[in-house]
Scaffold this motif. Structure first.
Motif, PDB file in Angstrom:
ATOM      1  N   GLY A  64     -38.948  56.891 -15.129  1.00 50.74           N
ATOM      2  CA  GLY A  64     -40.023  56.199 -14.434  1.00 50.74           C
ATOM      3  C   GLY A  64     -40.947  57.158 -13.723  1.00 50.74           C
ATOM      4  N   PHE A  65     -40.477  58.340 -13.402  1.00 50.23           N
ATOM      5  CA  PHE A  65     -41.298  59.387 -12.808  1.00 50.23           C
ATOM      6  C   PHE A  65     -40.874  60.711 -13.408  1.00 50.23           C
ATOM      7  CE2 PHE A  65     -37.513  59.228 -10.286  1.00 50.23           C
ATOM      8  CZ  PHE A  65     -37.248  60.541  -9.900  1.00 50.23           C
ATOM      9  N   ASN A  66     -41.779  61.699 -13.360  1.00 47.54           N
ATOM     10  CA  ASN A  66     -41.524  63.015 -13.930  1.00 47.54           C
ATOM     11  C   ASN A  66     -41.538  64.036 -12.806  1.00 47.54           C
ATOM     12  OD1 ASN A  66     -41.620  65.513 -15.256  1.00 47.54           O
ATOM     13  ND2 ASN A  66     -42.814  64.678 -16.975  1.00 47.54           N
ATOM     14  N   PRO A  67     -40.351  64.509 -12.370  1.00 50.76           N
ATOM     15  CA  PRO A  67     -40.284  65.437 -11.235  1.00 50.76           C
ATOM     16  C   PRO A  67     -41.116  66.699 -11.437  1.00 50.76           C
ATOM     17  CG  PRO A  67     -38.102  64.648 -11.830  1.00 50.76           C
ATOM     18  CD  PRO A  67     -39.019  64.212 -12.902  1.00 50.76           C
ATOM     19  N   ILE A  68     -41.138  67.221 -12.665  1.00 57.50           N
ATOM     20  CA  ILE A  68     -41.884  68.467 -12.921  1.00 57.50           C
ATOM     21  C   ILE A  68     -43.380  68.226 -12.737  1.00 57.50           C
ATOM     22  CG2 ILE A  68     -42.449  70.187 -14.676  1.00 57.50           C
ATOM     23  CD1 ILE A  68     -39.675  69.750 -15.844  1.00 57.50           C
ATOM     24  N   SER A  69     -43.870  67.112 -13.273  1.00 60.36           N
ATOM     25  CA  SER A  69     -45.294  66.797 -13.124  1.00 60.36           C
ATOM     26  C   SER A  69     -45.650  66.567 -11.663  1.00 60.36           C
ATOM     27  CB  SER A  69     -45.639  65.558 -13.951  1.00 60.36           C
ATOM     28  OG  SER A  69     -45.477  65.812 -15.326  1.00 60.36           O
ATOM     29  N   ILE A  70     -44.749  65.920 -10.928  1.00 57.93           N
ATOM     30  CA  ILE A  70     -45.006  65.666  -9.504  1.00 57.93           C
ATOM     31  C   ILE A  70     -45.068  66.981  -8.741  1.00 57.93           C
ATOM     32  CG2 ILE A  70     -44.026  64.669  -7.398  1.00 57.93           C
ATOM     33  CD1 ILE A  70     -42.959  62.392  -9.104  1.00 57.93           C
ATOM     34  N   PHE A  71     -44.155  67.909  -9.066  1.00 59.10           N
ATOM     35  CA  PHE A  71     -44.132  69.206  -8.373  1.00 59.10           C
ATOM     36  C   PHE A  71     -45.417  69.984  -8.652  1.00 59.10           C
ATOM     37  CE2 PHE A  71     -43.180  73.772  -8.456  1.00 59.10           C
ATOM     38  CZ  PHE A  71     -42.774  73.959  -7.137  1.00 59.10           C
ATOM     39  N   LYS A  72     -45.824  70.022  -9.922  1.00 62.65           N
ATOM     40  CA  LYS A  72     -47.052  70.743 -10.262  1.00 62.65           C
ATOM     41  C   LYS A  72     -48.269  70.118  -9.582  1.00 62.65           C
ATOM     42  CE  LYS A  72     -45.564  72.454 -14.805  1.00 62.65           C
ATOM     43  NZ  LYS A  72     -45.812  72.411 -16.272  1.00 62.65           N
ATOM     44  N   ALA A  73     -48.319  68.800  -9.557  1.00 67.34           N
ATOM     45  CA  ALA A  73     -49.451  68.123  -8.926  1.00 67.34           C
ATOM     46  C   ALA A  73     -49.478  68.402  -7.431  1.00 67.34           C
ATOM     47  CB  ALA A  73     -49.356  66.619  -9.182  1.00 67.34           C
ATOM     48  N   LEU A  74     -48.284  68.352  -6.792  1.00 62.29           N
ATOM     49  CA  LEU A  74     -48.210  68.601  -5.353  1.00 62.29           C
ATOM     50  C   LEU A  74     -48.666  70.013  -5.032  1.00 62.29           C
ATOM     51  CD1 LEU A  74     -47.354  67.578  -2.551  1.00 62.29           C
ATOM     52  CD2 LEU A  74     -45.038  68.383  -3.043  1.00 62.29           C
ATOM     53  N   LYS A  75     -48.238  70.985  -5.841  1.00 58.25           N
ATOM     54  CA  LYS A  75     -48.620  72.380  -5.618  1.00 58.25           C
ATOM     55  C   LYS A  75     -50.135  72.547  -5.721  1.00 58.25           C
ATOM     56  CE  LYS A  75     -47.782  77.027  -7.385  1.00 58.25           C
ATOM     57  NZ  LYS A  75     -47.075  77.859  -8.401  1.00 58.25           N
ATOM     58  N   GLU A  76     -50.732  71.996  -6.779  1.00 58.45           N
ATOM     59  CA  GLU A  76     -52.189  72.137  -6.968  1.00 58.45           C
ATOM     60  C   GLU A  76     -52.966  71.426  -5.868  1.00 58.45           C
ATOM     61  OE1 GLU A  76     -53.794  71.278 -10.804  1.00 58.45           O
ATOM     62  OE2 GLU A  76     -52.113  72.200 -11.884  1.00 58.45           O
ATOM     63  N   ASN A  77     -52.505  70.274  -5.443  1.00 61.67           N
ATOM     64  CA  ASN A  77     -53.200  69.521  -4.400  1.00 61.67           C
ATOM     65  C   ASN A  77     -53.151  70.236  -3.063  1.00 61.67           C
ATOM     66  OD1 ASN A  77     -53.803  67.544  -6.256  1.00 61.67           O
ATOM     67  ND2 ASN A  77     -52.063  66.231  -5.715  1.00 61.67           N
ATOM     68  N   LEU A  78     -51.983  70.865  -2.755  1.00 65.48           N
ATOM     69  CA  LEU A  78     -51.877  71.611  -1.496  1.00 65.48           C
ATOM     70  C   LEU A  78     -52.777  72.841  -1.517  1.00 65.48           C
ATOM     71  CD1 LEU A  78     -48.021  71.411  -0.836  1.00 65.48           C
ATOM     72  CD2 LEU A  78     -49.852  70.245   0.417  1.00 65.48           C
ATOM     73  N   GLN A  79     -52.842  73.481  -2.651  1.00 64.27           N
ATOM     74  CA  GLN A  79     -53.711  74.661  -2.762  1.00 64.27           C
ATOM     75  C   GLN A  79     -55.177  74.269  -2.657  1.00 64.27           C
ATOM     76  OE1 GLN A  79     -52.530  76.353  -6.504  1.00 64.27           O
ATOM     77  NE2 GLN A  79     -50.769  77.465  -5.635  1.00 64.27           N
ATOM     78  N   ALA A  80     -55.522  73.116  -3.201  1.00 64.41           N
ATOM     79  CA  ALA A  80     -56.920  72.673  -3.164  1.00 64.41           C
ATOM     80  C   ALA A  80     -57.253  71.921  -1.886  1.00 64.41           C
ATOM     81  CB  ALA A  80     -57.202  71.786  -4.373  1.00 64.41           C
ATOM     82  N   ASN A  81     -56.216  71.652  -1.078  1.00 68.72           N
ATOM     83  CA  ASN A  81     -56.408  70.893   0.168  1.00 68.72           C
ATOM     84  C   ASN A  81     -57.041  69.522  -0.108  1.00 68.72           C
ATOM     85  OD1 ASN A  81     -56.129  70.530   2.922  1.00 68.72           O
ATOM     86  ND2 ASN A  81     -58.192  71.349   3.388  1.00 68.72           N
TER      87      ASN A  81
END
Length: 771
Positions: free
Chosen positions: A77-94
């Motif tokens: 139902g969710f993809n942990p790897i995709s969530i981690f990558k998205a979280l990392k990019e969003n934090l870097q982009a603020n």
């Protein structure tokens, strides 16, 4: 305490999904019998959102998974790897740079519309997504997505998008088209056909490239796909049966309904109606309707509720179920009822002479009279006067009862409300009820022949346009439902003949290759034109006129409705003629000239099958045995001639008024010979007025000199050589011999005309003169 909290959380988890998952209003969609789209009505919220579909095309499934969620079939139902990558990019982009949502999470977000895209909301989505994975299959989750994803503008769901952007079903889309739709939900407000075409093309081609890289398509398919263009603007949805869609939406709004319509036939009938509409509107006739029924299944095969006219002429009005004046379209039911009751044989002579019942004076369309006419010919020619006389003889209440059994819902009043005009259009009915009645007659014959001479108890049932419904004809029974099979067959035999109400127009519409029982009708004031016909397999009904009731010259059934009827039959399959129901018939001797059962005096007899109930009809009353001298010129009897010299001969004799009109169209009709002068005990004589009619109002115009024109009185006498004496209000005005016409100029007011012949017989008429 911990266990209670755990139990609470478990219960909350189990019931966290809304039921149903999606509550949005959906469009009303109808398809034909094969599932092809006929039309759709937009949802109440203004969105083109088709009802939920539990199927998804393989091409779109492949495209959407490759574009949105490559691990869809592997994650919970969710993809942990995709969530981690998205979280990392969003934090870097603020800020929100990447979503990382699975298709399952997107389904939850679509169901929870209006929620802000926050991390807390993302956690809720993950929880609900895992719950959805437990309760639904991966395939079902995909169909949820395909049915509710936004595709730009007011288009929601794959089915609506494929029709709006590519004008066809999703299962018929190419790889390029499927890829185009797969990338749209990613940013539906920014990119859709007609907006940001360059970015849309880039996204589509990237997806196609990915499909090639992952061996989902081959190189040739890829090259052909990227060469395809993009849709430029939305297509209108098909509207093959818009009035049927309106009818379905009344009881099944927001649903996808499969109908019994044959899409190819519907398209052809639409074309036929459009073609005739372009001709009819030249005469300011703007509306028409056509209904086609399958006799065997009682299913609706084509439904055209109106012409493609404009709103000013009420193009949106569904005429098929609207009450309109029936004209002559009910005449076959009277004919069948009289046959069924045994009051008539198919060719029994019916009087066609000037007729008046109180203030009601029916007239034939051509204003002429035949004297007498066979009942079957009166029906096929749609003669009004014989029909009214037949109704009066049969009984108004009796016929009204038959019509009520047909379940004509617009027949709302009692028999006296309609009077004898009931048979000429004094009542109202609608195309639906009339077609179902004709279909029931045809089905009665089919069932009688196919089921060992038995009937069905629910023969006169409602047709259906829903594919899911099967018509219930009831139980097999030896008893008729309304009409017996023989009466229906004999009625159809009459209707199979060329129907020329009063002119020759219908000859050009008669098709020898198809045996069709058909009837036209025209209402008073030329407001409604009807044509209904039936073969063994199909019933076609046509109405033509103006929805607002405006009459038009030339708005006659045989001229406007019949051509449409035959054009529709031309695109229907041929079928054999109805089998003759011999078990419901009896072969008897029939007098050829009168159509009655032959009496001993009939000299020209044929054998014919009649309905069994017709055995109670009386023998021929028109053939009498007369006695002639040896030269066969004069009538004699034993008072003036030896028995050995008397010749006996059968003679066809009509009452004077009938004979007067009959001989004008039948020059070989011979009046009775005179009695020889030396014979005693002559036969009785009779006479009747030709003009004026009883209780008639007469207007006497003036000529150019200001002189009042004379009123010509006319009478028919069985012995024209007799002397007749004429009186007006007991004042003698003259006598006539051979030609019995008298010219008078009465004063204005009421008068009594009296005629006395030399034998003392008297005839009177009451008239009112207006100068």
């Amino acid at each position: 305490m911990k266990s209670a909290i755990l139990a609470f959380l478990l219960v909350a988890y189990c019931f966290c999904l809304p039921n149903p998952l999606f509550k949005d209003a959906t469009a009303t969609v109808i398809t034909d019998a094969q599932g092809h789209l006929l039309g759709g009505q937009i949802a109440n919220d203004g969105q083109w959102r088709f009802p939920y579909s539990d199927s998804i095309p393989n091409k779109f499934e492949t495209c959407i998974i490759q574009f949105e969620d490559a691990y869809f079939y592997k994650h919970p139902g969710f993809n942990p790897i995709s969530i981690f990558k998205a979280l990392k990019e969003n934090l870097q982009a603020n800020g929100i740079k990447r979503g990382g949502s699975t298709i399952t999470q997107q389904v939850i977000r679509l169901a929870r519309k209006g929620q802000k895209r926050t991390y807390f909301e993302k956690i809720i989505e993950i929880i609900m997504a895992t719950r959805l994975e437990f309760s639904a299959s991966k395939r079902k989750i995909l169909t949820y997505y395909a049915s509710n994803a936004p595709f730009g503008g007011n288009v929601v769901g794959l089915d609506a998008a494929s029709w709006r952007y590519f004008n066809r079903n999703a299962s018929q889309l190419s790889w390029a088209e499927s890829a185009t739709l797969a990338v749209l939900p990613n940013a539906p407000s920014l990119i859709y056909p007609g907006k940001n075409q360059k970015r849309l093309l880039e996204k589509r081609n990237r997806l196609l490239s990915k499909l090639l890289e992952n061996s989902k398509i081959d190189s040739l398919t890829y090259r052909l796909a990227v060469a395809e263009g993009l849709p430029q603007k939305p297509y209108p949805l098909p509207q093959s049966a818009p009035h049927l869609l309106q009818k379905v939406a009344k009881t099944n709004q927001g649903k996808r309904m499969q109908t019994t319509i044959d899409a190819k036939l519907q398209k052809r009938v639409n074309y036929i109606v459009n073609t005739h509409y372009n001709q009819l509107k030249q005469n300011e006739i703007y509306n028409a309707a056509v209904l086609v029924l399958d006799v065997k299944t009682r299913q609706v095969l084509a439904y055209v509720g109106n012409t493609p006219t404009d709103k000013a002429h009420q193009k949106d009005v569904d005429i098929i179920d609207k009450p309109r004046s029936t004209g002559s379209i009910l005449k076959p039911f009277l004919y069948a009822a009289m046959l069924d009751a045994g009051d008539l044989l198919p060719n029994t002579l019916v009087a066609d002479v000037p007729t008046k019942y109180g203030s009601y004076t029916p007239e034939n369309y051509n204003k002429t009279f035949d004297g007498v006419v066979p009942a079957s010919l009166a029906l096929s020619r749609s003669l009004n006067v014989p029909s009214v006389r037949m109704l009066q003889a049969f009984g108004l209440d009796r016929f009204h009862h038959y019509l009520k059994m047909l379940r004509l819902k617009d027949l709302k009043y009692n028999a006296n409300h309609y009077g004898l005009s009931l048979i000429l259009g004094g009542a109202e009915s609608n195309l639906w009820d009339l077609c179902k009645s004709y279909a029931a007659l045809s089905s009665t014959l089919n069932h009688y022949s196919d089921n060992s001479s038995t009937y069905f108890s629910n023969e006169f049932c409602e047709p259906t346009f829903f594919a899911s419904e099967k018509v219930n004809f009831g139980k097999i029974t030896p008893d008729k439902t309304i009409f017996n099979a023989a009466s229906v067959y004999l009625t159809y035999q009459s209707l199979k003949e060329v129907n020329r109400p009063e002119s020759d127009e219908s000859w050009e519409f008669f098709d020898d290759s198809k045996q069709i029982a058909w009837k036209t009708g025209t209402s008073f004031g030329f407001r409604d034109a009807w044509a209904i016909g039936s073969t063994k397999g199909y019933v076609v009904g046509v109405w033509v006129g103006n929805a607002d009731g405006e009459g038009r010259p030339g708005l006659v059934g045989v001229q406007t409705a019949a051509p449409i009827l035959f054009d529709v039959f031309d695109v229907l399959p041929n079928s054999d003629w109805f089998a003759q129901p011999f078990d419901a018939m009896q072969e008897v001797s029939i007098c050829k000239q009168s159509g009655h059962r032959a009496s001993p005096n009939c000299d020209d007899v044929t054998e014919a099958f009649i309905q069994v109930s017709g055995l109670k009809t009386k023998p021929c009353p028109y053939h009498v045995l007369i006695h002639l001298d040896k030269n066969e010129n004069l009538q004699v009897n034993t008072s003036c001639e030896d028995v050995g010299n008397i010749r006996h001969q059968s003679w066809f004799v009509l009452p004077p008024l009938m004979a007067h009109y009959y001989k004008s169209k039948n020059p070989f009709y011979k009046a009775l010979p005179k009695f020889r002068a030396d014979c005693l005990g002559e036969n009785s004589v009779s006479m009747d007025f030709v003009y004026p009619e009883e209780d008639n109002s007469v207007f006497l115009p003036k000529d150019f000199d200001g002189e009042t024109n004379a009123l010509i009185l006319k009478i028919a006498h069985s012995k024209p050589e007799s002397t007749l004496f004429w009186y007006v209000d007991e004042l003698f005005v003259g006598s006539t011999k051979m030609i019995h016409e008298m010219a008078i100029i009465p004063i204005a007011g009421k008068h009594i005309i009296t005629v006395v012949d030399e034998f003392g017989n008297t005839a009177t008429r009451k008239i009112e003169v207006d100068l």
